[in-house]
Design an enzyme around this catalytic site. Sequence first.
Site, PDB file in Angstrom:
ATOM      1  N   SER D  45       0.893  -1.144   0.096  1.00 39.52           N
ATOM      2  CA  SER D  45       0.031   0.022   0.071  1.00 39.52           C
ATOM      3  C   SER D  45       0.871   1.372  -0.104  1.00 39.52           C
ATOM      4  O   SER D  45       1.749   1.291   0.868  1.00 39.52           O
ATOM      5  CB  SER D  45      -0.946  -0.057   1.183  1.00 39.52           C
ATOM      6  OG  SER D  45      -2.028   1.073   1.152  1.00 39.52           O
ATOM      7  N   GLU D  46       0.628   2.133  -1.011  1.00 43.50           N
ATOM      8  CA  GLU D  46       1.774   3.132  -1.173  1.00 43.50           C
ATOM      9  C   GLU D  46       1.732   4.056  -0.109  1.00 43.50           C
ATOM     10  O   GLU D  46       2.754   4.865   0.012  1.00 43.50           O
ATOM     11  CB  GLU D  46       1.393   3.865  -2.536  1.00 43.50           C
ATOM     12  CG  GLU D  46       0.144   4.884  -2.684  1.00 43.50           C
ATOM     13  CD  GLU D  46      -0.752   3.834  -3.284  1.00 43.50           C
ATOM     14  OE1 GLU D  46      -0.954   2.621  -3.126  1.00 43.50           O
ATOM     15  OE2 GLU D  46      -1.569   4.534  -3.883  1.00 43.50           O
TER      16      GLU D  46
END
Lengths: 220, 220, 218, 218
Positions: D45-46
Amino acid sequence: MSKVRTVEEAVARIPDGAILMIGGFMGVGTPPRLIDELLRQGKRGLTVIANDTARPGVGIGKLIDAKAVRKVIASHIGTNPETQRQMMAGEIEVELVPQGTLAERVRAGGFGLGGILTPTGIGTVVEEGKQKIEVDGTVFLVETALKADFALIAAKHADYLGNLDYALTARNFNPLMAMAAGTVIAEAEDIVPVGVIPPDAVVTPNVLVDCIVAKEVRHG
Amino acid sequence: MSKVRTVEEAVARIPDGAILMIGGFMGVGTPPRLIDELLRQGKRGLTVIANDTARPGVGIGKLIDAKAVRKVIASHIGTNPETQRQMMAGEIEVELVPQGTLAERVRAGGFGLGGILTPTGIGTVVEEGKQKIEVDGTVFLVETALKADFALIAAKHADYLGNLDYALTARNFNPLMAMAAGTVIAEAEDIVPVGVIPPDAVVTPNVLVDCIVAKEVRHG
Amino acid sequence: MDEKTLIAKRVALELRPGNLVNLGIGLPTLVANHLPAGVNVMFQSENGIVGMSPVPEAGAVSGDLSDAGGSPIGAVPGAAAFDSAISFGLIRGGHLDVTVLGGLQVDQDGQLANWMVPGKMVPGMGGAMDLVSGAKRVIVAMQHSAKGTPKIVKRCTLPLTSVRRVDLIVTELAVIEPTEAGLVLKEVAPGITPADVLAFTGAELIVPASVPTMAIAG
Amino acid sequence: MDEKTLIAKRVALELRPGNLVNLGIGLPTLVANHLPAGVNVMFQSENGIVGMSPVPEAGAVSGDLSDAGGSPIGAVPGAAAFDSAISFGLIRGGHLDVTVLGGLQVDQDGQLANWMVPGKMVPGMGGAMDLVSGAKRVIVAMQHSAKGTPKIVKRCTLPLTSVRRVDLIVTELAVIEPTEAGLVLKEVAPGITPADVLAFTGAELIVPASVPTMAIAG
């Protein structure tokens, strides 16, 4: 001299019109008491550098709701219709930056770099008005450093010297911003004695932090 | 599939003439068994990117002693008279890079940046042959990214997925190099079960590590 | 008191409580031994720690904790460890209050040469170029001359470390401040006259009517 | 099976054991639910984690652990958390094996537009430009047309996300591979003919003599 201040004292240092970096990603890792105190003190005309403006009523969204913000530099405002409305109505200026580029521009500001060379944005509207440079046959966009007057940081723990650690995805932009502002104000979930955070666990070294927000006094 | 390999297998992947990044600062944080195995396998013609060449008989100094190195890119060779001797004799090529610039060039390689803009080196011999660029009235040197075929990493702990942490000043260039090489080989003081290193304590995420050197078997 | 101790003691007076300070290898390292009482500073070692200290007692060393020369050090409570990029981010990003470095030459523009002697000694610049370019305050701590040859010169003949003007030069003879107008003689060592300083200096010095005697820490 | 599930199941077949994968918000997120048995991938998840997982059970959430939309997630054993610069270093540095993103338009050159509709919707590019520029493999997962208007077009009329050619387009009608020669029809959905696909496509398609039917995971 202790760096601990009440939230009122800490926020009172911030003048109207200041450039703020505020940590957080959709409100996670945004310092809640600092946001509320900015509102309580009625700050106006702020420039906010942050990943996003969260949602109405959440994190930086509260500053948008209160029309405290003149300009936003962010990667994403799509989750906050009020930011979009103010932008369309010309009430707020919005500069959109690719998220990775935003992280690197903030980092460059804190690390004494003039900027970085990235392929992100080449051939898109992001390159408008920017310098390009060729290195070994590849063209890169020159993305310049960002700095701020104040960084408002949310940490998991602070020690009384100002060392900070962070928890999971609440880390996000916080350690980068803690390097890139003239004055760094940190709000931690807990403040612990010096030495409790091991040297290897410190993410933001104490020398970067100017002010630690005192814990709320609770009874019972 | 497990990433654990014997030190012999791990080093056997490295061909003569390979470009290696090797962690460490005066030998502290340099992977000792990988260095010894490079010697035992008689590698030749290596390019080594590292902060320094330590001292004769120590860390990267051992590779210099054995004349395994064709080229060094480093910030400092002053503590190793043998490196200086080989350089003066034309037996080894040495590219000297300011230490902060070296860190940023390695990082840029791993982070997909073409390079960074820095004031360090402006007006000195370091700027020779390099592009300069002006940003907001200040002239910066363009320092380009460095990458390597292999990174040889010394960690404190590895888990079996490849997550790494480091200890104190043995961290230095290791996490930067673990991002910047095609193949990352990590030698840890201990290998622990997955989940033992908490997510916030991981410095090098598992996905970066290709190969973990198996622990030595000891008896008694 | 030997010359190096004199220099170290005078430099120590430049440090302020709360400063982040980086001391170069050699003479500058001695400054840590002469901090005035009550002045707590944080020492950085550029290999990756803020809060370095001497080894607290014999044998209390760790193979993972060393200074930039590779020698064992200690750490104060509240020390923080980090990688080389962050370490130089602190230096280059303007977070380092003071660096104290040795010098081979300083010239009339206050520019420093301290990293190589072409054809003779090419150790590499290590962190020196970053330190001089990035620190808020650069103090050069060096002996005034080398075997009778002045080290303070009209123009550096050795390769520069940075084009940045250093902030202060402290030698066993004098304290000199490089300014836009030139090198200003601020203090002389006990028993030394401005004329003595000039005799060992290869550059013009601006000498005020009255030059005080060097204060010395501890 | 609804169209989105069909797309997600087909995309899931593109993932290989050990891949580091980033799924965009919306349709791409569904891919995680359809991994073939035995294919262990790491999801990034960035906002700062490798090893995200669904929340393991009701109530087992942390205020400090969320996905890029701000919703609570879980973490697998061996997850790693980091700051936004490292997160995008993974993406931009070529360490991300696959990104799956939604699309507004993809054109004949395989270029994607997915971040704004001028005058109507300016959400910002978030991480999309970095993901498309930096990932080893870019898969666009989208419905084939929007209210009858083709989304696969000769040339994007919306602002581009990147000039990089994406690697695969998966819709409820077809799997299309952008190549140097143009858009190649690789597979059709069950019950769909190449002619059906062409009818809803605004760009030229290269149609091989035989086009297999889409495989679907799980």
